[in-house]
Scaffold this motif. Structure first.
Motif, short mmCIF file in Angstrom:
data_model
loop_
_atom_site.label_atom_id
_atom_site.label_comp_id
_atom_site.label_asym_id
_atom_site.label_seq_id
_atom_site.Cartn_x
_atom_site.Cartn_y
_atom_site.Cartn_z
N PHE A 1 -6.25 0.26 2.06
CA PHE A 1 -7.05 -0.44 1.07
C PHE A 1 -6.31 -0.37 -0.27
N GLU A 2 -6.66 -1.26 -1.15
CA GLU A 2 -5.98 -1.38 -2.43
C GLU A 2 -6.41 -0.30 -3.41
N PHE B 1 -1.72 -6.80 3.46
CA PHE B 1 -0.82 -5.81 2.87
C PHE B 1 0.23 -5.31 3.86
N PHE B 2 1.25 -4.73 3.29
CA PHE B 2 2.26 -3.96 4.01
C PHE B 2 2.17 -2.54 3.47
N MET B 3 2.66 -1.57 4.26
CA MET B 3 2.61 -0.16 3.84
C MET B 3 4.02 0.39 3.69
N VAL C 1 4.49 8.14 2.02
CA VAL C 1 3.44 8.12 1.00
C VAL C 1 4.04 8.46 -0.36
N SER C 2 3.68 7.69 -1.36
CA SER C 2 4.15 7.90 -2.72
C SER C 2 3.60 9.22 -3.28
N ASP D 1 0.87 -1.19 0.00
CA ASP D 1 0.00 0.00 0.00
C ASP D 1 0.90 1.23 0.00
N PRO D 2 1.14 1.85 -1.18
CA PRO D 2 2.05 2.99 -1.25
C PRO D 2 1.45 4.29 -0.71
#
Length: 164
Positions: free
Chosen positions: A45-46, A140-142, A146-147, A39-40
């Protein structure tokens, strides 16, 4: 003659449906399937820029509902598409089974979201499911940061997060 043929065809259809139901009986096995992604945006959530993670480690653990004693464990890793599949042996009707993300091979995406690192799966044939395949919610991993693409993704989704 037509009635007899119809009766035979109906009987064959019923037998075929029963044979192909995939139901699992005690002593058989279940197949648990799921996926792990990065999760960028740290949204939990995806999104379209989420990336599937190859070689992530996931673990299935079943615990007795009353004593919470661990009764069954199994680990596997995700494939190149970030998906995994594992065979779970036996009937686990009196147990709670969870799939947990254990380890990400990606240094840039290795933080598990507290409280969302597990997905519960039912590994019993006594709950009305007619297949021995169980699908776990995506895990997921984060990323730590944040991208830069996330602002555009959020705008496309018309999503305004509470905090970022």
């Amino acid at each position: 003659m037509a009635k007899a043929a119809l009766a035979i065809i109906s009987a064959l259809c019923i037998l075929a449906a029963m044979a192909g139901s995939g139901s699992c009986h005690p002593g058989e096995s279940f197949t648990v399937k799921g996926k792990v992604y990065c999760d960028p945006c740290r949204l939990k959530f995806e999104t379209r820029i989420s990336e599937n993670i190859a070689d992530a480690v996931v673990r299935l653990e079943c615990r007795n509902m009353t004593t919470e004693e661990v009764t069954y464990t199994k680990e596997t890793t995700t494939n190149a598409d970030g998906t995994y599949m594992m065979t779970v042996e036996g009937e686990h009707e009196e147990e709670i089974c969870d799939v947990t993300v254990e380890k990400s091979p990606r240094e840039d995406c290795k933080e598990a979201a507290a409280g969302l690192e597990k997905a519960q799966v039912v590994c019993s044939d006594k709950v009305g499911m007619h297949s021995n395949v169980r699908y776990a919610n995506p895990l997921f991993f984060m990323k730590e940061k944040v991208s830069k693409e996330c602002a555009k993704v959020l705008k496309e989704l018309d999503f305004v997060p509470l905090e970022m």
